[in-house]
Design a protein around this motif. Structure first.
Motif, PDB file in Angstrom:
ATOM      1  N   ILE A  95     -23.888 -10.562  35.491  1.00  0.00           N
ATOM      2  CA  ILE A  95     -24.025  -9.759  35.976  1.00  0.00           C
ATOM      3  C   ILE A  95     -22.661  -9.030  36.803  1.00  0.00           C
ATOM      4  O   ILE A  95     -22.640  -9.753  37.506  1.00  0.00           O
ATOM      5  N   ARG A  96     -22.190  -8.345  36.269  1.00  0.00           N
ATOM      6  CA  ARG A  96     -21.015  -7.730  36.882  1.00  0.00           C
ATOM      7  C   ARG A  96     -21.748  -6.190  37.646  1.00  0.00           C
ATOM      8  O   ARG A  96     -21.855  -5.341  37.413  1.00  0.00           O
ATOM      9  N   LYS A  97     -21.309  -6.193  38.890  1.00  0.00           N
ATOM     10  CA  LYS A  97     -22.051  -4.997  39.600  1.00  0.00           C
ATOM     11  C   LYS A  97     -20.751  -4.173  40.117  1.00  0.00           C
ATOM     12  O   LYS A  97     -20.620  -5.158  41.487  1.00  0.00           O
ATOM     13  N   LEU A  98     -20.394  -3.442  39.796  1.00  0.00           N
ATOM     14  CA  LEU A  98     -19.592  -3.225  40.077  1.00  0.00           C
ATOM     15  C   LEU A  98     -19.527  -2.755  41.948  1.00  0.00           C
ATOM     16  O   LEU A  98     -20.864  -1.761  41.907  1.00  0.00           O
ATOM     17  N   PRO A  99     -18.606  -1.910  42.897  1.00  0.00           N
ATOM     18  CA  PRO A  99     -17.050  -1.941  42.564  1.00  0.00           C
ATOM     19  C   PRO A  99     -16.946  -3.429  42.715  1.00  0.00           C
ATOM     20  O   PRO A  99     -15.435  -3.691  41.855  1.00  0.00           O
ATOM     21  N   TRP A 100     -17.460  -4.392  43.744  1.00  0.00           N
ATOM     22  CA  TRP A 100     -16.597  -5.506  43.689  1.00  0.00           C
ATOM     23  C   TRP A 100     -17.377  -7.212  43.296  1.00  0.00           C
ATOM     24  O   TRP A 100     -16.873  -8.160  44.189  1.00  0.00           O
ATOM     25  N   THR A 101     -19.120  -6.841  42.910  1.00  0.00           N
ATOM     26  CA  THR A 101     -19.530  -8.385  43.121  1.00  0.00           C
ATOM     27  C   THR A 101     -19.949  -8.833  41.536  1.00  0.00           C
ATOM     28  O   THR A 101     -20.357  -7.976  40.682  1.00  0.00           O
ATOM     29  N   VAL A 102     -19.969  -9.828  41.637  1.00  0.00           N
ATOM     30  CA  VAL A 102     -20.554 -10.188  40.227  1.00  0.00           C
ATOM     31  C   VAL A 102     -21.504 -11.367  40.815  1.00  0.00           C
ATOM     32  O   VAL A 102     -21.479 -12.480  41.506  1.00  0.00           O
ATOM     33  N   GLU A 103     -22.893 -10.958  39.909  1.00  0.00           N
ATOM     34  CA  GLU A 103     -23.913 -12.082  40.061  1.00  0.00           C
ATOM     35  C   GLU A 103     -23.929 -13.188  39.638  1.00  0.00           C
ATOM     36  O   GLU A 103     -23.822 -12.892  37.802  1.00  0.00           O
ATOM     37  N   ILE A 104     -24.477 -14.411  39.732  1.00  0.00           N
ATOM     38  CA  ILE A 104     -24.962 -15.223  38.705  1.00  0.00           C
ATOM     39  C   ILE A 104     -26.372 -15.396  39.171  1.00  0.00           C
ATOM     40  O   ILE A 104     -26.897 -16.312  40.014  1.00  0.00           O
ATOM     41  N   GLN A 105     -26.577 -15.365  37.702  1.00  0.00           N
ATOM     42  CA  GLN A 105     -28.381 -15.215  38.213  1.00  0.00           C
ATOM     43  C   GLN A 105     -28.620 -16.852  37.395  1.00  0.00           C
ATOM     44  O   GLN A 105     -28.840 -16.704  35.422  1.00  0.00           O
ATOM     45  N   LEU A 106     -29.783 -18.078  37.998  1.00  0.00           N
ATOM     46  CA  LEU A 106     -30.016 -19.261  37.671  1.00  0.00           C
ATOM     47  C   LEU A 106     -31.109 -19.029  36.624  1.00  0.00           C
ATOM     48  O   LEU A 106     -32.129 -18.753  37.221  1.00  0.00           O
ATOM     49  N   THR A 107     -31.357 -19.643  35.716  1.00  0.00           N
ATOM     50  CA  THR A 107     -33.090 -20.443  35.368  1.00  0.00           C
ATOM     51  C   THR A 107     -32.745 -21.929  35.167  1.00  0.00           C
ATOM     52  O   THR A 107     -32.431 -22.231  34.564  1.00  0.00           O
ATOM     53  N   GLU A 108     -33.658 -22.528  36.661  1.00  0.00           N
ATOM     54  CA  GLU A 108     -33.289 -24.328  36.098  1.00  0.00           C
ATOM     55  C   GLU A 108     -34.918 -24.471  35.407  1.00  0.00           C
ATOM     56  O   GLU A 108     -35.564 -23.970  36.017  1.00  0.00           O
ATOM     57  N   TYR A 109     -34.836 -26.071  34.696  1.00  0.00           N
ATOM     58  CA  TYR A 109     -35.853 -26.223  34.665  1.00  0.00           C
ATOM     59  C   TYR A 109     -36.801 -27.023  35.878  1.00  0.00           C
ATOM     60  O   TYR A 109     -36.260 -27.145  36.833  1.00  0.00           O
ATOM     61  N   GLU A 110     -38.323 -26.351  35.691  1.00  0.00           N
ATOM     62  CA  GLU A 110     -38.936 -26.935  36.524  1.00  0.00           C
ATOM     63  C   GLU A 110     -38.865 -28.888  36.843  1.00  0.00           C
ATOM     64  O   GLU A 110     -39.195 -29.140  35.999  1.00  0.00           O
TER      65      GLU A 110
END
Length: 261
Positions: A104-119
């Motif tokens: 996810i690109r969150k302006l102005p300067w942040t990139v968010e990486i959202q993970l879903t791991e196997y349980e």
């Protein structure tokens, strides 16, 4: 009878010129504003002002934040507008721990990486140590534990990886309320049934079942044991049919007494 005031054309020309000049000035200011706005955007896009300042990783437990960022190839020198989200997601998804990922690109300067791991669905024991195993059958060999905390069952005697993978796939379908009741799972194949398993439950019961459709068949377990008296113990069968078989305690006690005599 009133006389109409007559305004000569000579008197009106200066006012018309002034009105046109004001209109032209407003138009010029508008165009200049658009120009400088576009220029500012171009400068922003081409300069370090649009570089990433924050990389946030969420949802990770088994894979570290540093590992995720390294695989993503994102740095503080990366322009936030040049990132290829699909490419980053494909790179991170190659990790067997990761079930899904969203960038996810969150302006102005942040990139968010959202993970879903196997349980985590259980633990494997190897040379006295315990290792978490995930719902896709992957054993986390880097997560060595000296003891278990009882939050997932111990999976034993699975010498065939295919059957182990099928078992973990069934376990991930179970609700936590049932999964947390299981203490140990043993693979006990026979010539007639290679899918046979025995489960030792935290409430003292034993479950005799099969790997195939285990998650679906195990749903009846809570309702069966809830109808039993507290002192009754035995085997809950969830194979072809679901029923309870009580231990023959009286016969066992007599056999013990005969051995003592």
């Amino acid at each position: 009878m009133s006389k109409k005031k007559i305004v000569s054309i000579e008197e009106r020309i200066p006012k018309l010129k002034q009105a046109r000049k004001k209109k032209a000035n407003r138009r010029l200011i508008f165009y200049l504003s658009i120009f400088f706005l576009l220029l500012s955007i171009i400068v922003y896009l081409q300069s370090p002002l649009s570089n990433i300042k924050t990389i946030a990783v969420n949802g990770n437990s088994f894979v570290t934040t540093d590992e995720v960022i390294e695989v993503s190839n994102l740095t503080m020198d990366t322009n936030i507008w040049t990132i290829n989200k699909k490419e980053i997601q494909q790179s991170i998804s190659k990790n067997p721990v990761v079930e899904s990922v969203e960038v996810i690109r969150k302006l102005p300067w942040t990139v968010e990486i959202q993970l879903t791991e196997y349980e985590r669905v259980g633990y494997i024991k190897n040379q006295g140590s315990y290792y978490p195993i995930l719902g896709n059958g992957v054993t986390l060999s880097s997560f060595k534990l000296d003891s278990m905390n009882g939050d997932a069952p111990l999976i034993l005697d699975f010498t065939d990886e295919d059957y182990l993978n099928e078992m973990t796939n069934e376990l991930k379908k179970l609700p936590d309320s049932i999964l947390n009741l299981i203490s140990e799972i043993y693979w006990s194949p026979t010539d007639e049934n290679r899918n046979k398993i025995l489960l030792y439950m935290n409430d003292g019961f034993v479950v005799n079942g099969t790997i195939r459709n285990f998650a679906e068949k195990m749903q009846v377990y809570p309702s069966i044991v809830s109808q039993l008296e507290a002192e009754r113990k035995g085997i809950v069968h969830i194979g072809v049919g679901a029923y309870f078989e009580e231990y023959e305690t009286e016969v066992e006690d007599e056999e013990v007494e005969d051995e003592v005599e």
